[in-house]
Design an enzyme around this catalytic site. Structure first.
Site, PDB file in Angstrom:
ATOM      1  N   TYR A  51       0.844  -1.195   0.000  1.00  0.00           N
ATOM      2  CA  TYR A  51       0.000   0.000   0.000  1.00  0.00           C
ATOM      3  C   TYR A  51       0.875   1.238   0.000  1.00  0.00           C
ATOM      4  CZ  TYR A  51      -3.564   3.365   1.589  1.00  0.00           C
ATOM      5  OH  TYR A  51      -4.418   4.439   1.703  1.00  0.00           O
ATOM      6  N   ASP A  70       9.102   2.748   0.415  1.00  0.00           N
ATOM      7  CA  ASP A  70       8.025   3.413   1.137  1.00  0.00           C
ATOM      8  C   ASP A  70       8.147   2.975   2.598  1.00  0.00           C
ATOM      9  OD1 ASP A  70       5.741   4.274   2.358  1.00  0.00           O
ATOM     10  OD2 ASP A  70       4.357   3.465   0.847  1.00  0.00           O
ATOM     11  N   LYS A  81       3.612   8.575   9.521  1.00  0.00           N
ATOM     12  CA  LYS A  81       3.326   7.914  10.798  1.00  0.00           C
ATOM     13  C   LYS A  81       4.272   8.348  11.931  1.00  0.00           C
ATOM     14  CE  LYS A  81       0.480   4.532   8.575  1.00  0.00           C
ATOM     15  NZ  LYS A  81       0.557   3.730   7.387  1.00  0.00           N
TER      16      LYS A  81
HETATM   17  C1  LIG Z   1      -0.025   4.314   6.043  1.00  0.00           C
HETATM   18  C2  LIG Z   1       0.769   4.128   4.822  1.00  0.00           C
HETATM   19  C3  LIG Z   1       0.694   5.022   3.730  1.00  0.00           C
HETATM   20  C4  LIG Z   1      -0.305   6.143   3.691  1.00  0.00           C
HETATM   21  O1  LIG Z   1      -0.097   7.088   4.697  1.00  0.00           O
HETATM   22  P1  LIG Z   1      -1.337   8.027   5.137  1.00  0.00           P
HETATM   23  O2  LIG Z   1      -0.710   8.960   6.122  1.00  0.00           O
HETATM   24  O3  LIG Z   1      -2.377   7.132   5.699  1.00  0.00           O
HETATM   25  O4  LIG Z   1      -1.800   8.734   3.903  1.00  0.00           O
HETATM   26  C5  LIG Z   1       1.554   4.832   2.680  1.00  0.00           C
HETATM   27  N1  LIG Z   1       2.433   3.831   2.660  1.00  0.00           N
HETATM   28  C6  LIG Z   1       2.538   2.947   3.674  1.00  0.00           C
HETATM   29  C7  LIG Z   1       3.550   1.853   3.607  1.00  0.00           C
HETATM   30  C8  LIG Z   1       1.690   3.050   4.774  1.00  0.00           C
HETATM   31  O5  LIG Z   1       1.750   2.139   5.753  1.00  0.00           O
END
Ligand SMILES: *Cc1c(COP(=O)(O)O)cnc(C)c1O
Length: 432
Positions: free
Chosen positions: A149, A244, A272
């Site tokens: 994701y 990511d 995060k």
């Molecule tokens: C949570 C997450 C996102 C998206 O971040 P948001 O702050 O929810 O937009 C993107 N990449 C990874 C790996 C994530 O865990």
């Protein structure tokens, strides 16, 4: 589903009202508990490893606001500096020294990052990094992995892991085919598939983006050879490698997965943890690439609230707390204790499970394993997971409401919290 041991009357009332006000009653889909057919809990406050609902029940929390709460919720030192900053105002829309401080901390910590841009969410960071990958290489196609994701931008909503998997949407309506045509998909941990994609699309691939440790298809670890192979392949083909690390950054190690595995990408996205509970994202990497971002360069990207002083403050203090000696050893210890305990209890109670952990991130599948990719993860027993989730909830343990989510530990989780969690798990696993 009937709650046998806790009363959640107020939660139910509030959530019923919410469903008329917001789509599905929530502002982010996974919160609706759809994949476990459960009733979402409505919360009032958080502190340390705990979260209290509107009916006064206390839970041990393994979601941690989906990652930010790595030092424990509402850490007193974070709250104290936030009060100080708050007195000076909530937004400048102009440079502040706080941005320099957090930028320096991120650059010092994350091996690939020589320059960084702050944004407001992980989604935003991934959108921006995609534009930059394409601008730098002059190519349009990207490779992503099944189950990873990268936020909800159009280009990434192909086989996009937990949220989407949970709702069984293979793809989202409203995402143009013309956009996702440029998103090529490979199974995680499958270097041969990536090699084939590069050969079939010679000189057309801008780069490869991945969660170096997957958290959005359940918790899946990479083979070191896979990460190293991606580094070599991208270099060979003039493409960029993007980690990511929105979830893994400052969570599985201070310098993220790239520090842990010793593989340095060209660009990295963060989120995060670096916001310490306030809305922050970031992207950064090689100086020559980051120098293309406006206004230093011509790749446009902007944000009214980006670099917000409150968000920077919470991020700085959170990283300071994480720098203290023993932090990652403790996260490792507490995660291991929990996972090993769960594996042991599952074996004793006759359930096939598979689990693992790194630092403050862990996972448990109702599945014999091994789990190397999303296809493996999808074979898990989702009905059993739902029963487990509900049983744990009733016993005051708050777990992510999907088999396809990682669990998070924090510095606030104590040995006693783990013992209580394992006792609850023993009770639930011997009944389901
Ligand atoms: C949570 C997450 C996102 C998206 O971040 P948001 O702050 O929810 O937009 C993107 N990449 C990874 C790996 C994530 O865990």
């Amino acid at each position: 589903m009937v709650n046998t041991t806790i009363r959640t009357t107020k939660s139910e009332q509030i959530f019923t009202a919410a469903q008329k006000l917001m789509p599905g009653g929530v502002n982010s889909p996974v919160r609706a508990f759809k994949s476990v057919q459960g009733q979402p809990i409505v919360f009032e406050r958080v502190k340390g490893a705990y979260i209290w609902d509107v009916d006064g029940n206390r839970y041990i929390d393994y979601i941690g606001s989906w990652g930010p709460a790595i030092c424990g919720h509402a850490h007193p030192e974070v709250i104290a500096v936030l009060h100080e900053t708050l007195e000076k105002g909530t937004s400048f829309g102009a440079p502040s020294v706080l941005e320099n401080v957090l930028a320096e901390m991120v650059i010092d910590a994350v091996p690939s990052i020589e320059m960084v841009r702050f944004v407001n969410s992980g989604t935003e960071a991934c959108m921006a990094v995609l534009r930059l990958m394409r601008a730098f290489t002059g190519r349009e196609k990207i490779i992503k992995f099944e189950g990873c994701y990268h936020g909800h931008a159009d280009n990434f909503l192909v086989k996009a892991g937990s949220g989407v998997a949970t709702l069984s949407l293979p793809d989202s309506p409203g995402v143009p085919k013309s956009v996702t045509n440029n998103t090529l998909i490979a199974p995680f941990n499958d270097l041969t598939a990536v090699k084939a994609l590069f050969e079939e699309n010679l000189n057309e691939i801008a780069g490869v983006i991945l969660e170096p440790v997957v958290g959005n298809a359940g918790f899946i670890t990479p083979n070191l050879e896979f990460l190293k192979g991606l580094r070599e392949l991208t270099q060979e083909h003039g493409a960029l490698l993007v980690f990511d690390e929105v979830m893994t950054g400052f969570r599985i190690a201070y310098g993220g997965a790239q520090e842990k595995f010793g593989v340095t990408p060209d660009l990295t996205t963060l989120g995060k943890v670096i916001g310490g509970g306030l809305p922050v994202g970031a992207y950064g990497g090689r100086l020559d690439i980051m120098s293309m971002v406006a206004p230093a360069g011509s790749v446009y990207q902007a944000g009214t609230l980006s670099g917000n002083p409150l968000a920077m403050t919470a991020g700085i203090k959170t990283l300071e707390l994480l720098q203290q000696p023993g932090t990652y050893e403790y996260l490792e210890h507490i995660s291991k204790k929990l996972v090993n305990g769960l594996l042991q209890i599952a074996e004793e109670t006759g359930h096939a499970v598979y689990g693992g952990h790194i630092g403050g991130m862990l996972g448990l599948f109702f599945n014999e394993g091994p789990i190397r990719n999303y296809q493996d993860s999808k074979k898990s027993d989702l009905v059993k997971f739902s029963r487990f989730h509900q049983g744990m909830l009733e016993r005051g343990i708050y777990l992510a409401p999907s088999q396809f989510e990682a669990w998070f530990s924090s510095l606030a989780h104590t040995e006693d919290d783990i013992a209580q969690t394992l006792a609850a798990a023993r009770d639930v696993l011997s009944r389901i």
